[in-house]
Structure formats: C-alpha cells, structure tokens
Design a protein around this motif. Structure first.
Motif, PDB file in Angstrom:
ATOM      1  N   ILE A   1       0.831  -1.204   0.000  1.00 47.35           N
ATOM      2  CA  ILE A   1       0.000   0.000   0.000  1.00 47.35           C
ATOM      3  C   ILE A   1       0.863   1.250   0.000  1.00 47.35           C
ATOM      4  CG2 ILE A   1      -1.699   1.299   1.357  1.00 47.35           C
ATOM      5  CD1 ILE A   1      -2.827  -1.373   2.300  1.00 47.35           C
ATOM      6  N   VAL A   2       1.932   1.239   0.790  1.00 47.82           N
ATOM      7  CA  VAL A   2       2.842   2.379   0.830  1.00 47.82           C
ATOM      8  C   VAL A   2       3.408   2.656  -0.559  1.00 47.82           C
ATOM      9  CG1 VAL A   2       5.083   3.152   1.707  1.00 47.82           C
ATOM     10  CG2 VAL A   2       3.437   2.109   3.260  1.00 47.82           C
ATOM     11  N   LYS A   3       3.852   1.612  -1.262  1.00 49.16           N
ATOM     12  CA  LYS A   3       4.437   1.795  -2.586  1.00 49.16           C
ATOM     13  C   LYS A   3       3.439   2.412  -3.562  1.00 49.16           C
ATOM     14  CE  LYS A   3       4.601  -1.531  -5.502  1.00 49.16           C
ATOM     15  NZ  LYS A   3       4.884  -2.784  -6.235  1.00 49.16           N
ATOM     16  N   HIS A   4       2.189   1.949  -3.552  1.00 50.54           N
ATOM     17  CA  HIS A   4       1.193   2.469  -4.484  1.00 50.54           C
ATOM     18  C   HIS A   4       0.809   3.905  -4.154  1.00 50.54           C
ATOM     19  CE1 HIS A   4       0.725  -1.767  -5.659  1.00 50.54           C
ATOM     20  NE2 HIS A   4       0.165  -1.296  -6.753  1.00 50.54           N
ATOM     21  N   VAL A   5       0.683   4.220  -2.877  1.00 51.63           N
ATOM     22  CA  VAL A   5       0.355   5.600  -2.501  1.00 51.63           C
ATOM     23  C   VAL A   5       1.464   6.550  -2.940  1.00 51.63           C
ATOM     24  CG1 VAL A   5       0.011   7.159  -0.553  1.00 51.63           C
ATOM     25  CG2 VAL A   5      -1.157   4.959  -0.593  1.00 51.63           C
ATOM     26  N   LEU A   6       2.712   6.179  -2.717  1.00 51.35           N
ATOM     27  CA  LEU A   6       3.829   7.038  -3.109  1.00 51.35           C
ATOM     28  C   LEU A   6       3.919   7.179  -4.619  1.00 51.35           C
ATOM     29  CD1 LEU A   6       6.608   5.936  -0.594  1.00 51.35           C
ATOM     30  CD2 LEU A   6       5.093   7.915  -0.470  1.00 51.35           C
ATOM     31  N   ALA A   7       3.624   6.118  -5.356  1.00 52.40           N
ATOM     32  CA  ALA A   7       3.653   6.205  -6.817  1.00 52.40           C
ATOM     33  C   ALA A   7       2.637   7.218  -7.326  1.00 52.40           C
ATOM     34  CB  ALA A   7       3.397   4.830  -7.422  1.00 52.40           C
ATOM     35  N   LEU A   8       1.463   7.264  -6.694  1.00 52.69           N
ATOM     36  CA  LEU A   8       0.446   8.243  -7.094  1.00 52.69           C
ATOM     37  C   LEU A   8       0.867   9.663  -6.742  1.00 52.69           C
ATOM     38  CD1 LEU A   8      -2.793   6.319  -6.070  1.00 52.69           C
ATOM     39  CD2 LEU A   8      -2.000   6.805  -8.388  1.00 52.69           C
ATOM     40  N   HIS A   9       1.805   9.817  -5.814  1.00 54.63           N
ATOM     41  CA  HIS A   9       2.325  11.139  -5.447  1.00 54.63           C
ATOM     42  C   HIS A   9       3.676  11.422  -6.120  1.00 54.63           C
ATOM     43  CE1 HIS A   9      -0.649  10.630  -2.205  1.00 54.63           C
ATOM     44  NE2 HIS A   9      -0.637  11.938  -2.098  1.00 54.63           N
TER      45      HIS A   9
END
Length: 448
Positions: A407-415
């Motif tokens: 989840i952390v990786k996907h959230v950061l990718a969107l940012h």
C-alpha cells in the motif's frame, strides 16, 4: 624467377609470393615452383588442421587459401614448364587479399543471418537515426506499428504515428519503458516500448504487445476486489457474534474465544487492505489538497507512543518546515503504517525516530528510523510484494497482514514519490518517503 616473402598468415603459416613475369626467360633450369608449392600447400594444410581449435571461421579462411593458392601454383608450374606466362600478374592476389575476401564473405553471411533473425522476432524492431527517421524495421513493426515497407523508410516515426506521447518520450531519451502505448494500426492493442542507444546517435526501438498481460492483470484486480468485498460481510457477522459471547460463562473456552476474535479481526484487516490495494491500483489520479505536516507529525508521535506502551524511546525531528500536496487520508495511512511497523519490529528498549526534512533539490523526505531487528540485503527488493514476509513467525506474532508496504508503494507512486529502505541486521532500519519539489508547499502558500 623472383620470389619475395608474403605477410604472415593468421593461421601462423608463412608462404611465398610468386610474381609472374610476362617475358619468357632463356634460363631453362629445372622449375622450382613444384617443390615450393608442395611446401606451401603442406604448411596451409597443417594450419587448417590447427585451425579447428579456433572455430569454423579459421578453418574456412585457411581452406579457401589452400584452394586459391593451389590453383595459382598449378598455373605457375605450367608457365615455368612452357616458358611463358598463362596468368597476368595483376590477377594474382596477395595472401592478405585472399583472407580479406574470405573474411568479407563470412561477415556478409553473418549479417544476413542477423537480419533474418530480426525479421522473425515477434516484437517490433525499428532503427531510428539521430533525427528519429526510420532507417530499418522488421516484419512485426508492420503489424504492430503499421509501418509500410518501401514507403515509411526515411520518414520521422513520431509524425508517422501521430503521437505526442511518443514524441515526449523520445525527447526524454526513453530512459524508462513506455507502457500501454497504442498506435493507429490497432487502437485496441497495448504496446510496451523500450529504446536502446546505438553508435552514431542512433536508437533501437523495441515494441512488445502486452495486451494479453494487461487483460490478465485487470482480471486479477477485479477478482481480488470482488472477493474482498464479498468476504467483508460474513467476516463482520462472525466477529460480531464472537464479541457477544461472554467467556466468563465458560471459562474453559476463554483461550479459544480469544484466539478466534484475534484471527477474525486479522482477517477483516486483510480484507480491508486488499480493498485499499484494489482501489489504489485502479486509481490514476489523486484529489490534491494541502496536507499540514506539523499536526500530522504530532499525531504520528502520539500514535507511536500509544502503540509502544512505554517500551521504546520515541523522538520527532521536524526541520523541513513545509507542507505537502496530495491525498491527506492516503498520506496519513502511509506514514502511520511505517510508524506502526517500526514499533512492532523493534525490541523493548529500542528507539524510534520520526524525521521530516528538506532535500537539496527542493523536495522533502519523511523517514522512520528504528533500532530493530534489521532486514538482510537479499530481502530488500521484495519488501513491497503482496504477502511477502522476511520472517513469517515474527510477522504473525506482531499482527501484520503482509500488505502494508505494498500500500505504501502504491500511494507514493500516485504522489510521484520514491520509497527507499536502508537496513542492516542487528542494527535497525530506515524507511523513507522522498517527495519531489512539486509536491512541497511552504507554510502559508495556497494550493494552486
């Protein structure tokens, strides 16, 4: 007859160059060409046998030399017996010319073999010059990119395909692969493009059809989302009934009921995390808002203190004095996940530091530093995979679902942010979220 030495052959044999005179010689002594020719051919024959140890190229070149020199020596022998020249001197090549011609024929065959192999590849291959004009392309490029043989050679590829995305990508030197690219040849197909820099400022463009892979990925996402949604209701009912059962009525069942409540709660958390992952994977953009970091960091410190229950030393370092632009809920969930992981995987008596600082390029870095168990280097590349665990027993004891870092990786990718991990077994770990300057806002600045 004049005899001059030849250059040293690649197969380590030394022969003699026989220059032919067009004037008959009065000297009718016994010809010396025959014994010389026998010696030369014998030497080349031995060189051919030795050439087997160097591969087929050496054998082919030596064999060609034997045949050509043998023919010339035969003509020269006849010339010496008859007293006149049957072969003009200009037609007698030197040994270096013989080997150069044999080498050229061998390279020509290899180039034809490489071209045939490239034409039979399932991926499109296009060679572009320095101005992105098409120099050559294989058969798959006709099918995937719509190029026409005999028509599109020399045209600018971006103009031929009419894609601004491709133009921008090539101008950026194609540093990263371009996924889900479509062409006028088949708008339904999805291609993955890669560019390789060649000599002379040329580029090799490779296009692969990934439509089937993307379809399978979408099926997987839909399946996970649907199953997680369907599991949520029955798990909620089961957990509710377990909470209603009073273990005091049946003391012997107290341990069993406690374990059932804990596992049902963990299953419910896994379902929630799977639903969150499905939402993030299908989400392309975020609803940006200004996220005030000072109160967020203070809340994270209180959360870490509550989870620690006095077993760790918790510190907060805020030297950035700036805010972020992004999804407030997703960012808080990401930061909280890293803090809770640090508390769970740090033994009692350790320390945890929450750090918010600026980067030299104008960006900002959020870090959680612990003195926990640490992670071996071979596990670091796979930490963000779903359900991947460095230590299965330790993760289950601490209540982890194995989905938090995904989840952390996907959230950061969107940012447009990067996720970095530094760890050493026995010394602790540092988990960092590095945000670009475009996501940073100074205090008091309105969100644009």
């Amino acid at each position: 007859m004049a005899i001059t030495p030849l250059t040293e052959l690649p197969c380590a044999a030394t022969v003699a160059s026989i220059r032919v005179s067009t004037v008959s010689r009065p000297d009718r002594r016994r010809p010396a060409t025959l014994p010389l020719g026998i010696g030369v051919l014998g030497t080349l024959a031995l060189a051919t046998l030795a050439g087997w140890s160097f591969g087929s190229a050496a054998v082919a070149m030596a064999t060609t030399a034997i045949i050509m020199l043998g023919g010339m020596l035969w003509l020269r022998w006849r010339e010496e017996r008859s007293g006149r020249s049957e072969l003009p001197a200009a037609m007698i090549p030197s040994a270096s010319e013989i080997f150069a011609r044999a080498r050229a024929r061998l390279l020509g065959k290899q180039m034809h073999a490489l071209r045939d192999a490239a034409n039979n590849l399932p991926d499109a291959v296009v060679i572009l010059d320095a101005e992105d004009r098409v120099r050559w392309f294989n058969h798959a490029a006709e099918r995937l990119l719509g190029l026409v043989r005999g028509v599109d050679r020399g045209v600018v590829l971006t103009q031929r395909l009419g894609s601004d995305i491709l133009t921008t990508w090539l101008q950026a030197d194609g540093a990263t692969a371009l996924d889900e690219f479509s062409t006028p040849a088949d708008p339904r197909a999805r291609l993955s493009l890669a560019a390789i820099r060649l000599a002379g400022n040329e580029r090799l463009l490779i296009a692969r059809d990934v439509s089937a892979l993307l379809h399978l990925e979408q099926v997987r996402r839909d399946f996970v989302a649907n199953v997680s949604h369907e599991l949520r209701t029955p798990l909620t009912v089961i957990h509710g009934y377990l909470e209603m059962i009073d273990s005091e009525d049946v003391p012997s069942l107290a341990p069993v009921l406690g374990e059932m409540r804990a596992q049902s709660k963990r299953m419910a958390q896994i379902v929630e995390d799977l639903l969150t992952l499905s939402r993030l994977e299908m989400q392309q953009h975020l609803r940006d808002e200004t996220v005030a970091m000072t109160p967020l960091l203070a809340g994270l410190r209180k959360e870490a203190t509550a989870l620690s229950k006095g077993r760790h030393s918790i510190a907060l370092e805020d030297t950035a004095a700036c805010n972020l632009v992004g999804s407030s809920g997703d960012l808080q969930s990401t930061f909280s996940n890293l803090v809770s992981n640090a508390v769970r995987y740090t033994p009692a008596g350790g320390s945890i530091t929450i750090r918010w600082q600026r980067e030299p390029d104008g960006g900002a870095r959020y870090s959680v530093i612990d003195t926990g168990y640490g992670i071996p280097a071979q596990h670091l590349p796979r930490l963000t995979e779903r359900f991947y665990r460095v230590s299965s027993s330790r993760s289950r004891e601490t209540g982890g679902t194995g989905l938090g870092l995904s989840i952390v990786k996907h959230v950061l990718a969107l940012h447009q942010a990067q996720f970095e991990v530094q760890s050493e077994p026995g010394k602790g770990s540092t988990f960092s979220c590095v945000f670009p300057s475009g996501r940073v806002r100074e205090p008091g600045t309105d969100d644009e």
